[in-house]
Structures are given as structure tokens and as C-alpha cells.
Design a protein around this motif. Sequence first.
Motif, PDB file in Angstrom:
ATOM      1  N   PRO A 101       0.811  -1.232   0.000  1.00  0.00           N
ATOM      2  CA  PRO A 101       0.000   0.000   0.000  1.00  0.00           C
ATOM      3  C   PRO A 101       0.840   1.276   0.000  1.00  0.00           C
ATOM      4  N   ASP A 102       2.078   1.171   0.478  1.00  0.00           N
ATOM      5  CA  ASP A 102       2.925   2.370   0.463  1.00  0.00           C
ATOM      6  C   ASP A 102       3.414   2.697  -0.945  1.00  0.00           C
ATOM      7  N   HIS A 103       3.336   1.730  -1.839  1.00  0.00           N
ATOM      8  CA  HIS A 103       3.856   1.963  -3.189  1.00  0.00           C
ATOM      9  C   HIS A 103       2.835   1.792  -4.309  1.00  0.00           C
ATOM     10  N   TYR A 104       1.765   1.058  -4.036  1.00  0.00           N
ATOM     11  CA  TYR A 104       0.781   0.847  -5.108  1.00  0.00           C
ATOM     12  C   TYR A 104       0.042   2.153  -5.407  1.00  0.00           C
ATOM     13  N   PRO A 105       0.179   2.669  -6.643  1.00  0.00           N
ATOM     14  CA  PRO A 105      -0.349   4.023  -6.894  1.00  0.00           C
ATOM     15  C   PRO A 105      -1.863   4.120  -7.030  1.00  0.00           C
ATOM     16  N   LEU A 106      -2.529   2.981  -7.229  1.00  0.00           N
ATOM     17  CA  LEU A 106      -3.975   3.050  -7.482  1.00  0.00           C
ATOM     18  C   LEU A 106      -4.793   2.800  -6.224  1.00  0.00           C
ATOM     19  N   GLN A 107      -4.699   3.695  -5.287  1.00  0.00           N
ATOM     20  CA  GLN A 107      -5.497   3.537  -4.074  1.00  0.00           C
ATOM     21  C   GLN A 107      -6.951   3.906  -4.372  1.00  0.00           C
ATOM     22  N   PRO A 108      -7.896   3.352  -3.610  1.00  0.00           N
ATOM     23  CA  PRO A 108      -9.307   3.607  -3.916  1.00  0.00           C
ATOM     24  C   PRO A 108      -9.733   5.036  -3.592  1.00  0.00           C
ATOM     25  N   LYS A 109      -9.418   5.924  -4.518  1.00  0.00           N
ATOM     26  CA  LYS A 109      -9.862   7.319  -4.432  1.00  0.00           C
ATOM     27  C   LYS A 109      -9.876   7.844  -5.864  1.00  0.00           C
ATOM     28  N   LYS A 110     -10.355   9.049  -6.050  1.00  0.00           N
ATOM     29  CA  LYS A 110     -10.451   9.585  -7.400  1.00  0.00           C
ATOM     30  C   LYS A 110      -9.071  10.034  -7.892  1.00  0.00           C
ATOM     31  N   ALA A 277     -23.778  -2.282 -22.304  1.00  0.00           N
ATOM     32  CA  ALA A 277     -24.696  -1.457 -21.518  1.00  0.00           C
ATOM     33  C   ALA A 277     -24.097  -1.056 -20.167  1.00  0.00           C
ATOM     34  N   ASP A 278     -23.544  -2.020 -19.436  1.00  0.00           N
ATOM     35  CA  ASP A 278     -23.007  -1.725 -18.094  1.00  0.00           C
ATOM     36  C   ASP A 278     -21.887  -0.690 -18.156  1.00  0.00           C
ATOM     37  N   ASP A 279     -20.983  -0.903 -19.108  1.00  0.00           N
ATOM     38  CA  ASP A 279     -19.833  -0.004 -19.212  1.00  0.00           C
ATOM     39  C   ASP A 279     -20.267   1.392 -19.644  1.00  0.00           C
ATOM     40  N   LEU A 280     -21.215   1.456 -20.577  1.00  0.00           N
ATOM     41  CA  LEU A 280     -21.679   2.765 -21.042  1.00  0.00           C
ATOM     42  C   LEU A 280     -22.430   3.501 -19.935  1.00  0.00           C
ATOM     43  N   GLU A 281     -23.221   2.756 -19.174  1.00  0.00           N
ATOM     44  CA  GLU A 281     -23.917   3.396 -18.055  1.00  0.00           C
ATOM     45  C   GLU A 281     -22.913   3.965 -17.054  1.00  0.00           C
ATOM     46  N   PHE A 282     -21.863   3.186 -16.793  1.00  0.00           N
ATOM     47  CA  PHE A 282     -20.832   3.666 -15.878  1.00  0.00           C
ATOM     48  C   PHE A 282     -20.202   4.953 -16.407  1.00  0.00           C
ATOM     49  N   LEU A 283     -19.844   4.958 -17.692  1.00  0.00           N
ATOM     50  CA  LEU A 283     -19.191   6.141 -18.265  1.00  0.00           C
ATOM     51  C   LEU A 283     -20.153   7.330 -18.307  1.00  0.00           C
ATOM     52  N   GLN A 284     -21.424   7.031 -18.541  1.00  0.00           N
ATOM     53  CA  GLN A 284     -22.428   8.100 -18.545  1.00  0.00           C
ATOM     54  C   GLN A 284     -22.505   8.770 -17.173  1.00  0.00           C
ATOM     55  N   LYS A 285     -22.526   7.959 -16.121  1.00  0.00           N
ATOM     56  CA  LYS A 285     -22.566   8.514 -14.757  1.00  0.00           C
ATOM     57  C   LYS A 285     -21.324   9.343 -14.480  1.00  0.00           C
ATOM     58  N   ARG A 286     -20.202   8.823 -14.941  1.00  0.00           N
ATOM     59  CA  ARG A 286     -18.922   9.506 -14.740  1.00  0.00           C
ATOM     60  C   ARG A 286     -18.961  10.898 -15.383  1.00  0.00           C
ATOM     61  N   LEU A 287     -19.501  10.941 -16.610  1.00  0.00           N
ATOM     62  CA  LEU A 287     -19.612  12.221 -17.317  1.00  0.00           C
ATOM     63  C   LEU A 287     -20.549  13.172 -16.604  1.00  0.00           C
ATOM     64  N   GLU A 289     -21.242  13.267 -13.469  1.00  0.00           N
ATOM     65  CA  GLU A 289     -20.492  13.744 -12.298  1.00  0.00           C
ATOM     66  C   GLU A 289     -19.608  14.925 -12.704  1.00  0.00           C
ATOM     67  N   GLU A 290     -18.879  14.703 -13.796  1.00  0.00           N
ATOM     68  CA  GLU A 290     -17.909  15.687 -14.280  1.00  0.00           C
ATOM     69  C   GLU A 290     -18.582  17.006 -14.654  1.00  0.00           C
ATOM     70  N   GLU A 291     -19.826  16.890 -15.156  1.00  0.00           N
ATOM     71  CA  GLU A 291     -20.504  18.082 -15.670  1.00  0.00           C
ATOM     72  C   GLU A 291     -21.341  18.799 -14.619  1.00  0.00           C
ATOM     73  N   LYS A 292     -21.375  18.231 -13.424  1.00  0.00           N
ATOM     74  CA  LYS A 292     -22.233  18.799 -12.373  1.00  0.00           C
ATOM     75  C   LYS A 292     -21.936  20.272 -12.109  1.00  0.00           C
ATOM     76  N   ARG A 299     -24.618  21.718 -20.218  1.00  0.00           N
ATOM     77  CA  ARG A 299     -24.323  20.291 -20.080  1.00  0.00           C
ATOM     78  C   ARG A 299     -24.678  19.577 -21.383  1.00  0.00           C
ATOM     79  N   SER A 300     -23.906  18.522 -21.678  1.00  0.00           N
ATOM     80  CA  SER A 300     -24.193  17.803 -22.919  1.00  0.00           C
ATOM     81  C   SER A 300     -25.237  16.723 -22.671  1.00  0.00           C
TER      82      SER A 300
END
Length: 482
Positions: A101-110, A277-287, A289-292, A299-300
Amino acid sequence: MGPIQIKQILECKIGTQVVVKGWVRTKRESKNAVFIAINDGSTIHTIQAVAESGQINEDTLRLITTGSCVRVVGLLVASAGAGQAVEVKIEEVEVYGTADPDHYPLQPKKHSLEFLREIAHLRPRTNTFSAILRIRHTLAFAINQYFNDHGFFYLHTPIITASDAEGAGEMFRVTTLDLNKLPRTDEGKIDFKEDFFGRETNLTVSGQLEGELGAMALSKIYTFGPTFRAENSNTTRHLAEFWMIEPEMAFFELEDNMNLAEDFVKYVIGYAVQHCADDLEFLQKRLEEEEKSKPQNERSMPLLEKLNFVISNAFERVTYTEAIDILLKSKPHKEKKFQYDVAWGIDLQSEHERFLVEKHFKKPVILTNYPRAIKSFYMKQNDPNPAEPGATVRAMDVLFPGIGEIIGGSQREDNYDKLVTRMHEVGIEPEALWWYLDTRKFGTAPHAGFGLGFERLVLFVTGMGNIRDVIPFPRAPKSAEF
Ligand code: ATP
Ligand code: MN
């Protein structure tokens, strides 16, 4: 064939004995239990594995951290918690590989996309990038499917080429000469006769010219391979190495070419909508979030709505001349808001393309019949048209919202004399392309084709903003680490 993956495990019946192999996304401990979320990339979903407190010995439990790789054996049971229907009741756990955990760069955060580009070797382990990579795969599959179903043959055109006549952009040299000891001719020039191929060679910028050779024998072919351009512009839409799909069809004229391009992109986008569908829904939510932070009117369209809109509406077809008229009458032109001036004969800038697509027509646009002077030598010349201020060719560019040019194509000049004259005019030695010209000498025929930049398509479908985020290991100026 191999172990069953999480995607299938999540669909197994309750009570099934399962073996889960994957990377730990998170570990959470409560008073009575340990919860481990595991993902193996087969789906965006993680599977939750649960053990009672004390069940896993302390030493093993300590090694199970975000990024570590584990094997879990257990029973699939209905989940008591919210967020998942099933979970695995752990009977046995093995740690394949730890991730300090001291070196793994992908910790569970944004993490920012910029940061993730610096760890491109690990970013496929994030939800965003695994979703993009699965969608990318699905689009590639749909592309091959479409062409196969429509009587096209996959032609593998060369990656190393001796023709630099295409003029599509700066090329990367291919050589085995010792750069510290270059052989010279009597005039002091570099002697490429000494080089591996006995001539100057480069990485290809397009498979089109060879593609045409295939079309003049097999009638309908497509290429789908890597292309290279030493583009020195650092844009969000250009890579130095990208993949291009180039169908070439004998007996197709401009109209057929447009029909194919439209039907083809609608099919592959539709295929992704259906199968990702699952992946697109995830990316849609991500977008979303980004556009909030943006005001409502800026907004697009939600991603899936945008994709469905493109699939279900006819692309607008306009000539270059009509487009210039529209631009000349436009508000941004009159108010001098465009950075570049508008006049018949200009190469449309991205701001002009985006105005036409996003503001004026509000849907994909196919622009045709461009001025001859700004397009490649091989495009079919139109007969003079009094409505047009200058000579035009049968080019077609497909423009997409948010992307600009996604496809460039044309009917090809099939007349030998016209082609040779044009080559002389633009300073290309006909002798250098004798084999290309032979198709116009022996059994020439009307034919057409286009090039679709694969990453621009992936960019559109995923809604991402930077082309470097839709290819696993991007190549761009000063960037070739992974
Ligand atoms: P642009 O004007 O956007 O640079 P182009 O006119 O150079 O594009 P073409 O030579 O017609 O493009 O290539 C066909 C397609 O390849 C384009 O429509 C685009 O989708 C894609 N493409 C071109 N250059 C790049 C690049 N450097 N990186 C990624 N895709 C590209
Ligand atoms: Mn270009």
C-alpha cells in the motif's frame, strides 16, 4: 477453458461452489466480518467475498490490500448487503501477489486522467479504463462483423512503405542505417541504397493506396491496422500511432460511399450500445459527475441518449459550397467570433466543423464536394459546376459532434490521364506510384472508399475528451513510455 470469470460467476445460481480469481479493489472490516471486493476485468462489476472475523489468519489478511491478487474459494450466497445480489462466502483464500500500500499508486480514491496517463501500465485496473478497453474491443469486433456480413474481405496492407506520396502528414522514417556513420553518395547525400530495403522507407500513414489494389480484384475490401503520423500538434484528437479502418469498394460512387459510411458507423455504435450497456452506463454517470459544476444549459446530452440519437437520425448531407454559405451567414462569422476567416476555398477549421455539427444542424454531417486544391490527388474530379467558384472533387468528410472529422473519404479518380495530370500538378512523380497507376491502366472502374479513425470512434462512443485515454498505450510527441 480456463477458470470461470466474475462476469459468469455473478450469473451463477445461489448455492454454486465457485472459485474467484482477481485483483482486490477494496477491503473493508467490520466488527463481525471482512468484505473483499474483487474484480477480474471481465465486467465492470466486482464480486464481494465475505469471511467471518478471525476466519482468515492475521498474516494472510494483512496481505490482502487494494491491488493485490487473490484466489477465493467459496459458496455463492444471496447478499445481505445493498449493492449486490450475490456474494461469495469465503472457505479458502490464497494471495497470489501482494501490492504494498505504500507503493501501489492506485489507491481507492479519485485519480485525475492526467495522473492515470503517467501510470498507463496500471490504469486498465480502474473502472474507467477497463470500461473503455472493453468498449474498444467490442467496437473492433463489430467492425469486423459488419464487413464480413457485407461481403468485404479483410486485406492486410503493409505497415512499412516506400511511398511518401500520400501527403497525409509527416512520416516516421524506418531505417537500419547506423545514424552515427551514415553512408553517403558522391554528392554527399545519404545513400539509401545501403539501407535495409535499398530505398527510403517510412511507417505508413494510410493503407488506402494498397487497399485500392485489393478492391480492383476482390471488389470490396477493408483494412484495419495501425497508421502513423508524426503530427507535431499536441491536440486531444491526434495521436502519432492510431488505428484506421479503410474500406475500398469497386463499383461504388460517392453516394454509395456515403450510404456505406453512415450505415456502418450506425451499426457499430448500435452494437456497442447493445453489448456494453453496463460499461456505457458507468461512463455516462462519470460524465454526469464531471458536468455537475456546469450550468444546466451547458451540459451535454447524456451519453446513451447521444449515441441513440446518432443511430436513429439521418446524417445531414451538404456540399462544401453550401456549408461555406451557412458559415458566411452565421452569427459567429458576422460577429467575428471565429478565429479563422471563412471563404470558399479554405480548409475548414475545427471551429467551423463544430459550428455546423453542434450549433447549426445538431447532428452528424457529411460534407461533400470539397475544393480540389485542398484535397488529395487521388480524389475524383467533378465536372465544372457554375454554382461553385472553383474546381471540386468527390470528397466526403463525416463530422461528429464533439469530435469533428471522424471519417475522410472520396470516390477515387479512375481516369488515368486525369490522375497523372493531377499528380504532376501537385508535384508527385507518377513513376514512384507506377503500380497504383496500373489499376487505372488495366481494367479501371469507378470506385470509392474512406478512412475511419478508430480512436475517434472510441472517443465518441465512450464520451471521453482526450484521444490518449481511449488507446491502451498512447504515442504522442515526447511520449512513448509504455
Ligand atoms: P484531421 O484533419 O483531423 O487531422 P485528416 O484529414 O488528417 O484529419 P485523414 O487523412 O482523412 O485525416 O484520415 C482519416 C481519418 O483518420 C480521419 O478522419 C480521422 O478520423 C483519423 N485521423 C487522422 N489523423 C489522426 C491522428 N493523428 N490521430 C488519430 N486519428 C486520426
Ligand atoms: Mn491531419
